[in-house]
Design a protein around this motif. Structure first.
Motif, mmCIF file in Angstrom:
data_model
loop_
_atom_site.group_PDB
_atom_site.id
_atom_site.type_symbol
_atom_site.label_atom_id
_atom_site.label_comp_id
_atom_site.label_asym_id
_atom_site.label_seq_id
_atom_site.Cartn_x
_atom_site.Cartn_y
_atom_site.Cartn_z
ATOM 1 N N GLU A 20 0.820 -1.209 0.000
ATOM 2 C CA GLU A 20 0.000 0.000 0.000
ATOM 3 C C GLU A 20 0.858 1.266 0.000
ATOM 4 O O GLU A 20 0.451 2.308 -0.503
ATOM 5 N N GLY A 23 2.811 0.498 -3.961
ATOM 6 C CA GLY A 23 2.079 0.200 -5.184
ATOM 7 C C GLY A 23 2.791 -0.789 -6.082
ATOM 8 O O GLY A 23 2.446 -0.945 -7.254
ATOM 9 N N LEU A 106 -4.971 3.527 -4.878
ATOM 10 C CA LEU A 106 -3.508 3.534 -4.885
ATOM 11 C C LEU A 106 -2.970 4.717 -5.686
ATOM 12 O O LEU A 106 -1.930 5.286 -5.348
#
Length: 289
Positions: A20, A23, A106
């Motif tokens: 997270e 990415g 994201l």
């Protein structure tokens, strides 16, 4: 438990934190390797909260890598998209987790500064106490609270709106798939929002548009070229229904979508072959140890 057992117990959590923040699954795996090397040297008798200690190591390693990646992405050829993950069914069942790892979210996180991103992820996604976050990012609690407030406002202004049920997503994606496969332009226009945006990530390796394609007509024209040339299959990507495009037996593209009011407003097509490695087997993500 031994150091190895403790690490393996928390592995999915640590991978999710790193992914997270970055990415990129490949970079998240590198962070896990660095985390393990440092964890293996720790005297466990002196660690009161093993989970917090591991998250702190992983966060610091991810921050170092994130700053390096930021410089690399400035020279990336064309739009940069997160690395798609073929996810396990339980990821979709955790609505908050699925939302946090969606392609759309994201990309929003990419607009945060590294420390802001770390604080946002640890607080909003993993609900860590401010004290643990402060230790992880090397700031005092007052500063972390300010950063969290600023990051929360930044994300709220940019995050995708609207809650879409899995059933709605599957129905819209099925209609989209039929339209693309048949080359039915009108049917395609019926499922695309007028302001739809298509981002294609080829990384300078695979053919892709070097700028976003906006508007239903332009996007439909590009997608219409797939009719008869490729086979489309449904998949669970980053906790959401998505499509994979195959040329013969080879995976060519992963297409994730964002829906609002029953229409597709965002299309994220990852073609860079270096980013498709995690589509061969399911990746387990978790917000818990």
């Amino acid at each position: 438990m031994t150091a190895t057992e403790v690490f393996l117990t928390h592995r999915n959590l640590l991978f999710t934190v790193a992914y997270e923040m970055l990415g990129s699954a490949a970079d998240a795996e590198d962070v896990l390797q660095e985390t393990w090397l440092r964890w293996a040297e720790v005297d466990l008798d002196g660690v009161q909260n093993q989970r917090a200690y591991l998250v702190r190591i992983a966060t610091r390693q991810a921050l170092v890598r994130l700053r390096t990646l930021g410089r690399r992405r400035e020279s990336y050829v064309g739009p940069w998209l997160p690395e798609p993950l073929l996810t396990t069914p339980d990821v979709a069942e955790d609505v908050e987790l699925a939302d946090s790892v969606s392609m759309a979210m994201l990309l929003v996180l990419e607009t945060l500064a590294p420390t802001e991103r770390a604080v946002f992820v640890l607080r909003e996604v993993f609900d860590l106490p401010y004290g643990e976050i402060a230790e992880a990012v090397g700031k005092n609690q007052a500063a972390v609270r300010q950063i969290a407030h600023r990051a929360r406002a930044h994300v709220a202004a940019r995050r995708p709106h609207g809650v879409v049920s899995p059933a709605e997503s599957r129905d819209a994606l099925a209609a989209f798939q039929r339209a693309v496969e048949t080359g039915d332009l009108q049917r395609l226009l019926d499922v695309l929002a007028p302001e739809v945006v298509l981002l294609t990530d080829g990384g300078g390796v695979a053919r892709a548009a070097l700028a976003p394609i906006t508007g239903a007509a332009g996007v439909a024209e590009v997608l219409g070229r797939l009719a008869g040339a490729a086979s489309l299959r449904s998949a669970q990507v980053n906790g959401h229904p998505a499509l994979t495009v195959h040329l013969g037996r080879e995976l060519d593209t992963v297409i994730a979508v964002h829906l609002e009011n029953g229409l597709i407003t965002g299309l994220y097509a990852v073609r860079n072959p270096e980013k498709l490695a995690r589509m061969t087997s399911e990746t387990a993500l978790s917000r818990q140890a």
